[in-house]
Design a protein around this motif. Structure first.
Motif, PDB file in Angstrom:
ATOM      1  N   ASP A  68       0.904  -1.174  -0.067  1.00  0.00           N
ATOM      2  CA  ASP A  68      -0.035  -0.079   0.025  1.00  0.00           C
ATOM      3  C   ASP A  68       0.805   1.153  -0.120  1.00  0.00           C
ATOM      4  O   ASP A  68       1.607   1.522   1.007  1.00  0.00           O
ATOM      5  CB  ASP A  68      -0.897  -0.012   1.299  1.00  0.00           C
ATOM      6  N   LEU A  69       0.735   2.027  -1.110  1.00  0.00           N
ATOM      7  CA  LEU A  69       1.739   3.266  -1.327  1.00  0.00           C
ATOM      8  C   LEU A  69       0.919   4.443  -0.939  1.00  0.00           C
ATOM      9  O   LEU A  69       1.436   5.476  -1.040  1.00  0.00           O
ATOM     10  CB  LEU A  69       2.488   3.229  -2.602  1.00  0.00           C
ATOM     11  N   GLY A  70      -0.228   4.280  -0.577  1.00  0.00           N
ATOM     12  CA  GLY A  70      -0.937   5.513  -0.067  1.00  0.00           C
ATOM     13  C   GLY A  70      -1.572   6.319  -1.107  1.00  0.00           C
ATOM     14  O   GLY A  70      -1.826   7.653  -0.708  1.00  0.00           O
ATOM     15  N   VAL A  71      -1.435   6.120  -2.499  1.00  0.00           N
ATOM     16  CA  VAL A  71      -1.734   6.865  -3.698  1.00  0.00           C
ATOM     17  C   VAL A  71      -2.979   6.329  -4.302  1.00  0.00           C
ATOM     18  O   VAL A  71      -2.777   5.036  -4.701  1.00  0.00           O
ATOM     19  CB  VAL A  71      -0.535   7.255  -4.504  1.00  0.00           C
ATOM     20  N   GLU A  72      -3.890   7.230  -4.742  1.00  0.00           N
ATOM     21  CA  GLU A  72      -5.121   6.608  -5.446  1.00  0.00           C
ATOM     22  C   GLU A  72      -4.639   6.802  -7.056  1.00  0.00           C
ATOM     23  O   GLU A  72      -4.968   5.900  -7.825  1.00  0.00           O
ATOM     24  CB  GLU A  72      -6.310   7.217  -4.932  1.00  0.00           C
ATOM     25  N   ASN A  73      -4.504   8.235  -7.348  1.00  0.00           N
ATOM     26  CA  ASN A  73      -4.308   8.497  -8.740  1.00  0.00           C
ATOM     27  C   ASN A  73      -2.995   8.206  -9.415  1.00  0.00           C
ATOM     28  O   ASN A  73      -2.269   9.198  -9.768  1.00  0.00           O
ATOM     29  CB  ASN A  73      -4.858   9.965  -8.945  1.00  0.00           C
ATOM     30  N   ALA A  74      -2.691   7.110  -9.386  1.00  0.00           N
ATOM     31  CA  ALA A  74      -1.284   6.923 -10.030  1.00  0.00           C
ATOM     32  C   ALA A  74      -1.517   5.906 -11.228  1.00  0.00           C
ATOM     33  O   ALA A  74      -2.713   5.360 -11.510  1.00  0.00           O
ATOM     34  CB  ALA A  74      -0.528   5.972  -8.920  1.00  0.00           C
ATOM     35  N   ILE A  75      -0.545   5.954 -12.085  1.00  0.00           N
ATOM     36  CA  ILE A  75      -0.714   5.052 -13.522  1.00  0.00           C
ATOM     37  C   ILE A  75       0.632   4.445 -13.553  1.00  0.00           C
ATOM     38  O   ILE A  75       1.690   4.412 -13.004  1.00  0.00           O
ATOM     39  CB  ILE A  75      -0.592   6.066 -14.431  1.00  0.00           C
ATOM     40  N   VAL A 136      10.774   2.596   1.430  1.00  0.00           N
ATOM     41  CA  VAL A 136      11.653   3.106   0.377  1.00  0.00           C
ATOM     42  C   VAL A 136      10.575   3.482  -0.960  1.00  0.00           C
ATOM     43  O   VAL A 136      10.975   4.412  -1.472  1.00  0.00           O
ATOM     44  CB  VAL A 136      12.714   1.855   0.191  1.00  0.00           C
ATOM     45  N   LEU A 137       9.795   2.705  -1.128  1.00  0.00           N
ATOM     46  CA  LEU A 137       8.828   2.751  -2.417  1.00  0.00           C
ATOM     47  C   LEU A 137       7.995   4.053  -2.147  1.00  0.00           C
ATOM     48  O   LEU A 137       7.910   4.844  -2.788  1.00  0.00           O
ATOM     49  CB  LEU A 137       7.999   1.556  -2.411  1.00  0.00           C
ATOM     50  N   ARG A 138       7.459   4.259  -0.680  1.00  0.00           N
ATOM     51  CA  ARG A 138       6.741   5.588  -0.658  1.00  0.00           C
ATOM     52  C   ARG A 138       7.664   6.846  -0.639  1.00  0.00           C
ATOM     53  O   ARG A 138       7.126   7.764  -1.350  1.00  0.00           O
ATOM     54  CB  ARG A 138       6.251   5.538   0.686  1.00  0.00           C
ATOM     55  N   LYS A 139       8.988   6.628  -0.457  1.00  0.00           N
ATOM     56  CA  LYS A 139       9.720   7.784  -0.517  1.00  0.00           C
ATOM     57  C   LYS A 139      10.161   8.159  -1.887  1.00  0.00           C
ATOM     58  O   LYS A 139       9.980   9.120  -2.326  1.00  0.00           O
ATOM     59  CB  LYS A 139      11.048   7.469   0.452  1.00  0.00           C
ATOM     60  N   SER A 140      10.372   6.997  -2.683  1.00  0.00           N
ATOM     61  CA  SER A 140      10.424   7.075  -4.139  1.00  0.00           C
ATOM     62  C   SER A 140       9.528   8.002  -4.885  1.00  0.00           C
ATOM     63  O   SER A 140       9.641   8.753  -5.536  1.00  0.00           O
ATOM     64  CB  SER A 140      10.816   5.923  -4.790  1.00  0.00           C
ATOM     65  N   LEU A 141       8.363   7.454  -4.229  1.00  0.00           N
ATOM     66  CA  LEU A 141       6.899   8.140  -4.887  1.00  0.00           C
ATOM     67  C   LEU A 141       6.733   9.666  -4.468  1.00  0.00           C
ATOM     68  O   LEU A 141       6.340  10.261  -5.268  1.00  0.00           O
ATOM     69  CB  LEU A 141       5.861   7.272  -4.602  1.00  0.00           C
ATOM     70  N   ASP A 142       7.113   9.764  -3.056  1.00  0.00           N
ATOM     71  CA  ASP A 142       7.029  11.406  -2.832  1.00  0.00           C
ATOM     72  C   ASP A 142       8.004  12.214  -3.523  1.00  0.00           C
ATOM     73  O   ASP A 142       7.648  13.218  -3.384  1.00  0.00           O
ATOM     74  CB  ASP A 142       7.215  11.115  -1.132  1.00  0.00           C
ATOM     75  N   VAL A 143       9.366  11.667  -3.618  1.00  0.00           N
ATOM     76  CA  VAL A 143      10.461  12.550  -3.846  1.00  0.00           C
ATOM     77  C   VAL A 143      10.303  12.626  -5.226  1.00  0.00           C
ATOM     78  O   VAL A 143      10.682  13.781  -5.682  1.00  0.00           O
ATOM     79  CB  VAL A 143      11.776  11.987  -3.554  1.00  0.00           C
ATOM     80  N   CYS A 144      10.287  11.758  -6.067  1.00  0.00           N
ATOM     81  CA  CYS A 144      10.307  11.879  -7.755  1.00  0.00           C
ATOM     82  C   CYS A 144       9.055  11.317  -8.340  1.00  0.00           C
ATOM     83  O   CYS A 144       9.174  11.151  -9.492  1.00  0.00           O
ATOM     84  CB  CYS A 144      11.882  11.142  -8.090  1.00  0.00           C
TER      85      CYS A 144
END
Length: 331
Positions: A68-75, A136-144
């Protein structure tokens, strides 16, 4: 397995439940490589049915490692592979282009089985260390704006058949499954397929599961928008065939999109694209796929606006910046 193989050798289809059942056993590592090879070969000799594809997908998702990366509107932007074209990593470059444009991307990928360089190959070449750590996956999604899910870490079935797929070196039905089993199950997807029959199958699966999906196929056989020919786009608004020139692109030559004969060669093309100094056909191909991904996320957006966002990300260095940040987090 033996009973099901005899059934398929007699040209009979599997039921949805039989397909689900056998993939669960594959996920659990219960078959040897000879059995797996025979099973995969059947689907090179006949088409997969909607019920079989749906059953296989259900099993892989049932056994997946949840994240669960906590993001709904991802592609997710991904092709089936298996088109025999050996292109450079177009979908992966499009992912970083979309991320650079400010949208969230959760890409699911693997090593190339029937091509020189899959998404995992080119990322690993750049030093990426694959992980299933949610932080790590969440940080990656948040930062970049992008996270990468290396398929064998999240789908036991894909890990179980990896060696057989590489040894066969040809397209198998797992090429069809890969784009449909992102463990995060993002709401939006741009999916490339290698033939029109598969486009129809994907349409059914996406509609059945409520996925906001754009499915693309170049009519000369590419599993992405290659710009080497007219291409078909299928989404909730219907189906349409475009010529590259209709959308402001020129028709590319197939050799412009080659990934070469090694991962290193494919990686050099990938780097030139993100640096903004690749051949025009290579740049246009990535921009076209990224633009349709942006339009999938923002269906009311005019295509020209989506195209400009993708072009600005790639030529303006935003895609490269997203990739540089991604490497720092994931190396």
């Amino acid at each position: 397995m033996k009973d099901l193989l005899y059934k398929m050798f007699e040209h009979k289809n599997l039921t949805r439940e039989e397909a689900r059942h056998i993939l669960l056993h594959i996920s659990d590592g219960e078959y040897n490589e000879c059995q797996l090879s025979a099973f995969m070969t059947v689907f090179l000799m006949r088409s997969i049915t909607t019920e079989e594809l749906a059953g296989f997908r259900e099993a892989i998702l049932e056994r997946r490692v949840p994240v669960d990366l906590g993001v709904e509107n991802a592609i997710d932007i991904v092709g089936t592979g298996g088109d025999g074209k050996n292109t450079f990593n177009i979908s992966t470059a499009a992912c970083f282009t979309v991320a650079g444009a400010g949208y969230k991307v959760i890409k699911h990928g693997n090593y190339g089985a029937s091509s020189v360089s899959g998404a995992s190959n080119v990322l690993e070449y750049h030093g990426v260390k694959f992980t299933d750590r949610t932080d790590v996956l969440r940080k990656s999604l948040d930062v970049c704006n992008i996270s990468y899910l290396h398929a064998p870490f999240f789908s036991p079935a894909l890990k179980s058949v990896g060696n057989v797929r590489r040894q066969l070196g040809v397209r198998t039905f797992f090429n069809m499954l890969g784009p449909l089993v992102n463990p995060v199950m993002p709401r939006y997807q741009l999916l490339g397929v290698y033939n029109l029959k598969l486009l129809r199958l994907y349409n059914y699966i996406c509609q059945e599961n409520g996925i906001n999906c754009t499915i693309v196929h170049s009519l000369d056989g590419y599993d992405e928008i290659s710009l080497t020919s007219p291409f078909k786009v299928s989404n909730g608004s219907g189906d349409r065939i475009y010529a590259p020139e209709e959308l402001g692109f020129r028709t590319c030559r197939p050799e412009e999109l080659s990934g070469g004969e090694s991962i290193a060669t494919a990686a050099r093309v990938f780097d030139r694209v993100l640096n903004g100094d690749a051949a025009p056909g290579q740049m246009d191909c990535v921009i076209a796929n990224a633009a349709f991904a942006i339009k999938t996320l923002c269906p009311r957006l005019d295509f020209e606006d989506a195209r400009m966002q993708a072009s600005d990300s790639l030529y303006g260095g935003k895609a490269k910046e997203a990739f540089s940040k991604f490497l720092k987090i994931n190396n």
